[in-house]
Write an enzyme that holds these catalytic residues in place. Structure first.
Site, PDB file in Angstrom:
ATOM      1  N   CYS A  37       5.941 -20.591   6.749  1.00  0.00           N
ATOM      2  CA  CYS A  37       7.307 -21.867   5.944  1.00  0.00           C
ATOM      3  C   CYS A  37       7.547 -21.312   4.864  1.00  0.00           C
ATOM      4  O   CYS A  37       6.728 -21.139   4.236  1.00  0.00           O
ATOM      5  CB  CYS A  37       6.073 -22.785   6.618  1.00  0.00           C
ATOM      6  SG  CYS A  37       6.159 -24.461   5.529  1.00  0.00           S
ATOM      7  N   CYS A  40       5.492 -24.021   2.199  1.00  0.00           N
ATOM      8  CA  CYS A  40       4.089 -23.833   2.727  1.00  0.00           C
ATOM      9  C   CYS A  40       3.506 -22.968   1.240  1.00  0.00           C
ATOM     10  O   CYS A  40       2.240 -23.059   0.814  1.00  0.00           O
ATOM     11  CB  CYS A  40       3.865 -23.375   4.218  1.00  0.00           C
ATOM     12  SG  CYS A  40       3.890 -25.010   5.189  1.00  0.00           S
TER      13      CYS A  40
END
Length: 289
Positions: A37, A40
Protein backbone atom coordinates in the site's frame (compact mmCIF):
# COMPACT_ATOMS: atom_id res chain seq x y z
CA UNK A 1 7.59 -7.85 18.92
CA UNK A 2 8.73 -4.35 19.88
CA UNK A 3 9.91 -2.26 16.93
CA UNK A 4 10.92 0.66 19.15
CA UNK A 5 10.17 1.86 22.66
CA UNK A 6 6.76 3.25 21.71
CA UNK A 7 5.96 1.24 18.57
CA UNK A 8 4.76 -2.36 18.48
CA UNK A 9 3.90 -4.93 15.85
CA UNK A 10 0.49 -6.25 16.84
CA UNK A 11 -1.52 -9.30 15.77
CA UNK A 12 -4.61 -11.17 16.92
CA UNK A 13 -2.61 -12.96 19.58
CA UNK A 14 -1.38 -9.90 21.45
CA UNK A 15 -4.04 -7.33 20.49
CA UNK A 16 -5.94 -7.61 23.77
CA UNK A 17 -2.87 -6.91 25.89
CA UNK A 18 -0.99 -4.54 23.57
CA UNK A 19 -3.96 -2.39 22.54
CA UNK A 20 -7.07 -2.91 24.68
CA UNK A 21 -5.38 -3.18 28.07
CA UNK A 22 -2.60 -0.72 27.25
CA UNK A 23 -5.14 1.92 26.17
CA UNK A 24 -6.48 2.04 29.73
CA UNK A 25 -3.23 3.78 30.71
CA UNK A 26 -2.17 5.61 27.54
CA UNK A 27 -3.46 6.57 24.10
CA UNK A 28 -2.86 3.76 21.58
CA UNK A 29 -2.97 4.43 17.84
CA UNK A 30 -3.53 1.31 15.73
CA UNK A 31 -2.22 1.65 12.19
CA UNK A 32 -3.78 -0.91 9.83
CA UNK A 33 -1.39 -1.13 6.85
CA UNK A 34 0.00 -3.48 4.22
CA UNK A 35 3.41 -3.67 2.48
CA UNK A 36 1.93 -3.15 -1.01
CA UNK A 37 0.00 0.00 0.00
CA UNK A 38 1.68 3.21 -1.22
CA UNK A 39 -0.34 5.59 1.05
CA UNK A 40 0.62 3.33 3.98
CA UNK A 41 4.28 3.84 3.11
CA UNK A 42 3.67 7.60 3.16
CA UNK A 43 1.78 7.65 6.46
CA UNK A 44 3.87 5.10 8.35
CA UNK A 45 7.02 7.23 8.72
CA UNK A 46 4.93 10.19 9.93
CA UNK A 47 3.34 8.10 12.67
CA UNK A 48 6.70 6.61 13.63
CA UNK A 49 8.35 10.04 13.75
CA UNK A 50 5.62 11.43 16.01
CA UNK A 51 5.75 8.37 18.28
CA UNK A 52 9.47 8.93 18.77
CA UNK A 53 9.12 12.70 19.13
CA UNK A 54 6.31 12.51 21.70
CA UNK A 55 8.30 9.92 23.65
CA UNK A 56 5.61 7.88 25.34
CA UNK A 57 2.66 10.23 25.01
CA UNK A 58 1.06 7.53 22.86
CA UNK A 59 1.81 4.00 21.68
CA UNK A 60 1.83 3.16 17.98
CA UNK A 61 0.53 -0.35 17.25
CA UNK A 62 1.19 -1.58 13.69
CA UNK A 63 -1.22 -4.18 12.30
CA UNK A 64 -0.44 -5.81 8.96
CA UNK A 65 -3.98 -6.08 7.58
CA UNK A 66 -3.00 -8.80 5.07
CA UNK A 67 -1.82 -11.05 7.90
CA UNK A 68 -4.63 -10.10 10.33
CA UNK A 69 -7.83 -10.20 8.31
CA UNK A 70 -9.86 -11.10 11.42
CA UNK A 71 -8.79 -7.91 13.20
CA UNK A 72 -9.51 -5.86 10.08
CA UNK A 73 -13.02 -7.29 9.89
CA UNK A 74 -13.61 -6.85 13.62
CA UNK A 75 -12.73 -3.16 13.43
CA UNK A 76 -14.46 -2.61 10.08
CA UNK A 77 -11.36 -1.61 8.14
CA UNK A 78 -12.58 -0.90 4.62
CA UNK A 79 -9.55 0.92 3.30
CA UNK A 80 -5.93 1.37 4.31
CA UNK A 81 -4.10 3.01 5.84
CA UNK A 82 -6.69 3.12 8.62
CA UNK A 83 -5.71 4.63 11.97
CA UNK A 84 -7.89 4.04 15.02
CA UNK A 85 -7.34 5.78 18.37
CA UNK A 86 -8.00 3.64 21.45
CA UNK A 87 -8.64 5.05 24.95
CA UNK A 88 -10.09 3.13 27.85
CA UNK A 89 -10.26 -0.10 25.87
CA UNK A 90 -12.32 1.21 22.95
CA UNK A 91 -12.04 3.17 19.71
CA UNK A 92 -12.60 6.88 20.35
CA UNK A 93 -11.63 8.31 16.94
CA UNK A 94 -10.24 7.26 13.57
CA UNK A 95 -9.20 8.36 10.11
CA UNK A 96 -8.51 6.67 6.78
CA UNK A 97 -5.90 7.64 4.20
CA UNK A 98 -2.49 9.28 4.30
CA UNK A 99 -2.91 12.64 6.05
CA UNK A 100 -0.09 15.21 6.09
CA UNK A 101 1.99 15.49 9.26
CA UNK A 102 0.25 18.61 10.67
CA UNK A 103 -3.15 16.90 10.40
CA UNK A 104 -1.86 13.70 12.01
CA UNK A 105 -0.30 15.75 14.81
CA UNK A 106 -3.62 17.53 15.45
CA UNK A 107 -5.44 14.21 15.46
CA UNK A 108 -3.09 12.85 18.12
CA UNK A 109 -2.89 15.97 20.28
CA UNK A 110 -6.65 16.31 20.70
CA UNK A 111 -6.66 12.93 22.46
CA UNK A 112 -3.68 13.57 24.74
CA UNK A 113 -4.10 14.71 28.35
CA UNK A 114 -3.62 18.45 28.79
CA UNK A 115 -0.64 19.58 30.90
CA UNK A 116 -1.52 19.33 34.56
CA UNK A 117 -4.48 16.96 34.19
CA UNK A 118 -2.98 14.59 36.78
CA UNK A 119 -2.61 17.46 39.25
CA UNK A 120 -6.19 18.51 38.54
CA UNK A 121 -7.44 15.03 39.45
CA UNK A 122 -5.43 15.17 42.70
CA UNK A 123 -6.94 18.59 43.44
CA UNK A 124 -10.50 17.35 42.97
CA UNK A 125 -9.74 14.46 45.31
CA UNK A 126 -8.39 16.93 47.89
CA UNK A 127 -11.55 19.04 47.57
CA UNK A 128 -13.73 15.96 48.11
CA UNK A 129 -11.78 15.21 51.30
CA UNK A 130 -11.99 18.78 52.60
CA UNK A 131 -8.33 19.68 52.06
CA UNK A 132 -9.01 23.09 50.54
CA UNK A 133 -5.51 24.59 50.94
CA UNK A 134 -3.88 21.59 49.28
CA UNK A 135 -6.44 21.66 46.46
CA UNK A 136 -5.85 25.36 45.82
CA UNK A 137 -2.08 24.84 45.67
CA UNK A 138 -2.49 21.98 43.18
CA UNK A 139 -4.87 23.98 40.99
CA UNK A 140 -2.47 26.93 40.91
CA UNK A 141 0.23 24.52 39.70
CA UNK A 142 -2.17 23.32 36.98
CA UNK A 143 -2.62 26.91 35.79
CA UNK A 144 1.14 27.39 35.85
CA UNK A 145 1.43 24.54 33.36
CA UNK A 146 -1.65 25.48 31.35
CA UNK A 147 -3.16 28.97 31.94
CA UNK A 148 -6.02 28.09 29.58
CA UNK A 149 -7.30 25.26 31.79
CA UNK A 150 -10.82 26.60 32.40
CA UNK A 151 -12.03 23.65 34.53
CA UNK A 152 -9.15 24.35 36.95
CA UNK A 153 -10.24 27.99 37.14
CA UNK A 154 -13.79 26.84 37.82
CA UNK A 155 -12.63 24.69 40.73
CA UNK A 156 -10.60 27.63 42.11
CA UNK A 157 -13.64 29.88 41.83
CA UNK A 158 -15.72 27.40 43.83
CA UNK A 159 -13.02 27.27 46.52
CA UNK A 160 -12.86 31.06 46.66
CA UNK A 161 -16.62 31.30 47.20
CA UNK A 162 -16.48 28.68 49.95
CA UNK A 163 -13.80 30.78 51.67
CA UNK A 164 -15.78 34.04 51.29
CA UNK A 165 -13.47 35.50 48.66
CA UNK A 166 -15.95 36.53 45.97
CA UNK A 167 -13.51 38.93 44.30
CA UNK A 168 -11.06 36.06 43.73
CA UNK A 169 -13.86 33.90 42.35
CA UNK A 170 -14.86 36.66 39.93
CA UNK A 171 -11.24 37.05 38.82
CA UNK A 172 -11.12 33.35 37.90
CA UNK A 173 -14.37 33.63 35.95
CA UNK A 174 -13.11 36.71 34.10
CA UNK A 175 -9.98 34.78 33.06
CA UNK A 176 -12.01 31.93 31.51
CA UNK A 177 -12.54 31.74 27.78
CA UNK A 178 -15.78 33.39 26.56
CA UNK A 179 -17.10 30.03 25.38
CA UNK A 180 -16.48 28.32 28.72
CA UNK A 181 -18.20 31.18 30.52
CA UNK A 182 -21.42 30.08 28.81
CA UNK A 183 -21.30 26.66 30.51
CA UNK A 184 -24.25 26.04 32.85
CA UNK A 185 -22.01 25.58 35.90
CA UNK A 186 -20.25 28.88 35.24
CA UNK A 187 -23.57 30.65 34.73
CA UNK A 188 -24.68 29.24 38.09
CA UNK A 189 -21.48 30.48 39.73
CA UNK A 190 -22.02 33.97 38.31
CA UNK A 191 -25.53 33.93 39.76
CA UNK A 192 -24.20 32.86 43.15
CA UNK A 193 -21.73 35.76 43.19
CA UNK A 194 -24.57 38.10 42.27
CA UNK A 195 -26.66 36.75 45.15
CA UNK A 196 -23.78 37.15 47.61
CA UNK A 197 -23.33 40.78 46.59
CA UNK A 198 -27.08 41.48 46.73
CA UNK A 199 -27.48 40.33 50.34
CA UNK A 200 -24.22 41.83 51.60
CA UNK A 201 -26.13 44.77 53.15
CA UNK A 202 -29.50 43.08 53.54
CA UNK A 203 -31.43 43.51 56.80
CA UNK A 204 -31.45 40.62 59.31
CA UNK A 205 -33.82 37.73 58.62
CA UNK A 206 -36.25 38.74 61.40
CA UNK A 207 -36.56 42.23 59.96
CA UNK A 208 -37.23 40.85 56.49
CA UNK A 209 -39.92 38.52 57.82
CA UNK A 210 -41.57 41.44 59.60
CA UNK A 211 -41.55 43.46 56.38
CA UNK A 212 -43.13 40.55 54.48
CA UNK A 213 -45.87 40.36 57.12
CA UNK A 214 -46.64 44.09 57.31
CA UNK A 215 -45.48 45.86 54.13
CA UNK A 216 -47.21 45.98 50.76
CA UNK A 217 -46.19 46.45 47.15
CA UNK A 218 -42.53 46.85 46.19
CA UNK A 219 -41.33 47.00 49.80
CA UNK A 220 -42.84 43.60 50.48
CA UNK A 221 -41.48 42.17 47.21
CA UNK A 222 -37.98 43.41 48.00
CA UNK A 223 -38.10 41.77 51.44
CA UNK A 224 -39.28 38.48 49.90
CA UNK A 225 -36.45 38.59 47.37
CA UNK A 226 -33.76 39.29 49.97
CA UNK A 227 -35.14 36.62 52.31
CA UNK A 228 -35.07 34.03 49.50
CA UNK A 229 -31.39 34.77 48.81
CA UNK A 230 -30.46 34.55 52.49
CA UNK A 231 -32.20 31.16 52.67
CA UNK A 232 -30.39 30.01 49.53
CA UNK A 233 -26.98 31.00 50.91
CA UNK A 234 -27.84 29.09 54.09
CA UNK A 235 -28.27 25.98 51.87
CA UNK A 236 -32.07 26.03 52.33
CA UNK A 237 -32.80 25.73 48.61
CA UNK A 238 -36.36 24.45 49.00
CA UNK A 239 -37.38 27.26 51.36
CA UNK A 240 -35.72 29.81 49.06
CA UNK A 241 -37.60 28.52 46.02
CA UNK A 242 -40.89 28.41 47.94
CA UNK A 243 -40.41 32.10 48.79
CA UNK A 244 -39.67 32.94 45.16
CA UNK A 245 -42.68 31.00 43.87
CA UNK A 246 -44.86 33.00 46.27
CA UNK A 247 -43.19 36.15 44.99
CA UNK A 248 -44.04 35.17 41.40
CA UNK A 249 -47.68 34.63 42.44
CA UNK A 250 -47.99 37.92 44.32
CA UNK A 251 -45.43 40.23 42.66
CA UNK A 252 -44.93 38.73 39.18
CA UNK A 253 -43.92 42.00 37.53
CA UNK A 254 -41.61 43.34 40.27
CA UNK A 255 -38.39 44.55 38.65
CA UNK A 256 -39.29 43.03 35.29
CA UNK A 257 -39.95 39.51 36.59
CA UNK A 258 -37.06 39.38 39.08
CA UNK A 259 -38.48 36.37 40.95
CA UNK A 260 -38.80 34.27 37.78
CA UNK A 261 -35.29 35.22 36.63
CA UNK A 262 -33.87 34.35 40.05
CA UNK A 263 -35.52 30.94 40.01
CA UNK A 264 -33.94 30.23 36.61
CA UNK A 265 -30.54 31.23 37.98
CA UNK A 266 -31.01 28.84 40.90
CA UNK A 267 -31.84 26.12 38.35
CA UNK A 268 -28.48 26.89 36.70
CA UNK A 269 -26.81 26.51 40.12
CA UNK A 270 -28.36 23.02 40.24
CA UNK A 271 -27.06 22.19 36.76
CA UNK A 272 -30.55 22.64 35.24
CA UNK A 273 -31.47 19.10 36.25
CA UNK A 274 -32.47 16.92 39.16
CA UNK A 275 -35.64 16.41 41.25
CA UNK A 276 -35.55 19.91 42.79
CA UNK A 277 -35.36 21.58 39.38
CA UNK A 278 -38.09 19.37 37.93
CA UNK A 279 -40.44 20.07 40.85
CA UNK A 280 -39.98 23.83 40.84
CA UNK A 281 -40.02 24.13 37.06
CA UNK A 282 -43.54 22.72 37.22
CA UNK A 283 -44.49 25.02 40.11
CA UNK A 284 -43.06 28.04 38.26
CA UNK A 285 -45.09 27.20 35.16
CA UNK A 286 -48.27 27.01 37.26
CA UNK A 287 -47.46 30.28 39.06
CA UNK A 288 -46.92 32.09 35.79
CA UNK A 289 -50.07 30.80 34.12
Amino acid sequence: MAVSGHMLEVNLGNFQEAVIERSRQVLVLVDFWAPWCAPCRALGPILEKLAAEMDGAFVLAKVNSDENADLSRQYQVRGIPAVKAFRGGKVVDEFTGALPEPAVRRFIEKHLPAPGDDLHIQALDAIAQGRAAEAESLLQRVLGLNPKNDPARLALAHLAIQQDRPADAQAQIDAMSPTFQLETEVEGLKALLEFIETVRNAPPMAELESAIAHEKGDARAQAMYQRSLLLLLQKQETAALDQLIEMVERHKNYQDGLARKTILKIFALQGNQGPLVERYRSLLSRALH
